[in-house]
Motif scaffolding. Sequence first.
Motif, PDB file in Angstrom:
ATOM      1  N   VAL A   1       3.658 -14.897  -6.868  1.00 43.18           N
ATOM      2  CA  VAL A   1       2.873 -13.915  -7.624  1.00 43.18           C
ATOM      3  C   VAL A   1       1.842 -13.169  -6.784  1.00 43.18           C
ATOM      4  N   LEU A   2       1.368 -13.748  -5.687  1.00 41.25           N
ATOM      5  CA  LEU A   2       0.302 -13.094  -4.927  1.00 41.25           C
ATOM      6  C   LEU A   2       0.805 -12.072  -3.919  1.00 41.25           C
ATOM      7  N   SER A   3       2.065 -12.172  -3.529  1.00 39.00           N
ATOM      8  CA  SER A   3       2.597 -11.253  -2.529  1.00 39.00           C
ATOM      9  C   SER A   3       3.731 -10.442  -3.130  1.00 39.00           C
ATOM     10  N   GLU A   4       3.464  -9.186  -3.419  1.00 42.58           N
ATOM     11  CA  GLU A   4       4.488  -8.312  -3.990  1.00 42.58           C
ATOM     12  C   GLU A   4       5.639  -8.143  -2.996  1.00 42.58           C
ATOM     13  N   GLY A   5       6.825  -8.506  -3.430  1.00 41.23           N
ATOM     14  CA  GLY A   5       7.997  -8.390  -2.571  1.00 41.23           C
ATOM     15  C   GLY A   5       8.244  -9.588  -1.684  1.00 41.23           C
TER      16      GLY A   5
ATOM     17  N   SER B   1       0.821  -1.216   0.000  1.00 41.60           N
ATOM     18  CA  SER B   1       0.000   0.000   0.000  1.00 41.60           C
ATOM     19  C   SER B   1       0.854   1.265   0.000  1.00 41.60           C
ATOM     20  N   LYS B   2       2.059   1.200   0.557  1.00 42.32           N
ATOM     21  CA  LYS B   2       2.947   2.362   0.586  1.00 42.32           C
ATOM     22  C   LYS B   2       4.116   2.227  -0.378  1.00 42.32           C
ATOM     23  N   GLY B   3       4.081   1.201  -1.217  1.00 37.88           N
ATOM     24  CA  GLY B   3       5.171   0.991  -2.163  1.00 37.88           C
ATOM     25  C   GLY B   3       6.427   0.490  -1.472  1.00 37.88           C
ATOM     26  N   PHE B   4       7.478   0.329  -2.256  1.00 40.90           N
ATOM     27  CA  PHE B   4       8.744  -0.146  -1.704  1.00 40.90           C
ATOM     28  C   PHE B   4       9.494   1.011  -1.062  1.00 40.90           C
ATOM     29  N   SER B   5      10.037   0.760   0.135  1.00 36.66           N
ATOM     30  CA  SER B   5      10.758   1.799   0.863  1.00 36.66           C
ATOM     31  C   SER B   5      12.219   1.887   0.434  1.00 36.66           C
ATOM     32  N   GLY B   6      12.738   0.776  -0.076  1.00 36.68           N
ATOM     33  CA  GLY B   6      14.154   0.741  -0.420  1.00 36.68           C
ATOM     34  C   GLY B   6      15.031   0.315   0.740  1.00 36.68           C
ATOM     35  N   LYS B   7      14.466   0.212   1.931  1.00 37.32           N
ATOM     36  CA  LYS B   7      15.212  -0.266   3.098  1.00 37.32           C
ATOM     37  C   LYS B   7      14.924  -1.753   3.299  1.00 37.32           C
ATOM     38  N   MET B   8      15.965  -2.541   3.356  1.00 41.10           N
ATOM     39  CA  MET B   8      15.822  -3.990   3.472  1.00 41.10           C
ATOM     40  C   MET B   8      16.127  -4.442   4.895  1.00 41.10           C
TER      41      MET B   8
ATOM     42  N   CYS C   1      13.810  -8.479   3.599  1.00 40.04           N
ATOM     43  CA  CYS C   1      12.518  -8.039   3.059  1.00 40.04           C
ATOM     44  C   CYS C   1      12.445  -6.523   3.135  1.00 40.04           C
ATOM     45  N   ASP C   2      11.653  -5.936   2.264  1.00 40.46           N
ATOM     46  CA  ASP C   2      11.464  -4.496   2.298  1.00 40.46           C
ATOM     47  C   ASP C   2      10.776  -4.099   3.602  1.00 40.46           C
ATOM     48  N   GLU C   3      11.151  -2.980   4.142  1.00 36.57           N
ATOM     49  CA  GLU C   3      10.605  -2.553   5.434  1.00 36.57           C
ATOM     50  C   GLU C   3       9.098  -2.339   5.363  1.00 36.57           C
ATOM     51  N   ASN C   4       8.596  -1.803   4.273  1.00 36.87           N
ATOM     52  CA  ASN C   4       7.152  -1.628   4.124  1.00 36.87           C
ATOM     53  C   ASN C   4       6.437  -2.977   4.007  1.00 36.87           C
ATOM     54  N   TRP C   5       7.092  -3.940   3.369  1.00 35.77           N
ATOM     55  CA  TRP C   5       6.516  -5.293   3.297  1.00 35.77           C
ATOM     56  C   TRP C   5       6.405  -5.895   4.688  1.00 35.77           C
ATOM     57  N   ALA C   6       7.444  -5.735   5.504  1.00 36.38           N
ATOM     58  CA  ALA C   6       7.424  -6.252   6.877  1.00 36.38           C
ATOM     59  C   ALA C   6       6.320  -5.588   7.690  1.00 36.38           C
ATOM     60  N   ALA C   7       6.166  -4.272   7.558  1.00 35.33           N
ATOM     61  CA  ALA C   7       5.152  -3.547   8.325  1.00 35.33           C
ATOM     62  C   ALA C   7       3.741  -3.915   7.884  1.00 35.33           C
TER      63      ALA C   7
END
Length: 336
Positions: free
Chosen positions: A296-300, A115-122, A310-316
Amino acid sequence: MSMKSLRSLFAMLVIPLFFAMGLGLSTSAIAADEQNSQQQAGKTSEADLWRAVKAGDSGFTTAQGIEPGVLINVVGNQGKDVRNEYLTPVMGIAVVGVFVAFLFFYLLNGPSKLSKGFSGKMVLRWSKADLWIHWVLASSCMVLIFTGLNIMLGKHVLQPYIGEGLWASLIYGSKFIHDWVGPIFIVSWVLCVVKWMPMQTFKMYDLKWFLVVGGYINFGPFKGQHPDSGFANAGEKMWFWTLTIFGLFIAASGLMLVLPGLELPREASMAALLIHAISAIIIIAFTIVHIWMATVLSEGGMECMVSGYCDENWAAQHHNVWYDEIKENNSIVYKD
């Protein structure tokens, strides 16, 4: 000599002759009757014998080993019928049906985007040891699935369309690879269960994850809902415990089927074969779901098992409880 004397002499000669003939005929009739009775008894005895053989009764033999006196194993034949008439079609339905169902869902719903896109922080999520365990387990599992599918379904799907020589090599190779990859699967499965079990206990918030389908739905009242989740979400926990339980069944039954030193009753061998097939069907179905969800169902999502980060936004978004915990504990590790 008078006629009276001749008649008397004729009577003295003929009457004993007829008497002897009658006695001989009676004796022959009695002997024939006894022979027919013996033949009938022999036929009845032979019929009873084969009825007993077909019923799986045990007889006497000088052979040594497990159940040497049983010529026909009834349970084995029944188990073979169950496998061919029920388990083989169910396995085909499980493979095709689950795959098609998720393909339809993906085409209708699309992937679950951040929902917030990729943060770039892994953020570090899996260690190198975890990655090794996962990929060895995943690779061995996939090899077992494909070779097992060929063993179970190949005669219906491939054999009619390829030559006998190629089919013989293919089925022999599948069986050989299946038997030797099995131990690799068992060892990696044990490591997976021991190392990851502490993270797989169900929590009350996991119930909501199931109710909103993990927040993966992009339409209707469930759109945008991201349920609470710890290090492993409820779907991952279900997959873990399915793999744990039915992986144990597969490992135990597989060892029963391939270890040469085991002398098992034929009923036990057939039971192991059926348990192996049923467990395989369940794991295959869940494996297809797991692959769809992770790719395919989970972006990132796939990046987690590629680099361990994992991307920080994905984790959150997908594992907020775990993300909040590592932030509060100041144990969060970022990729340089």
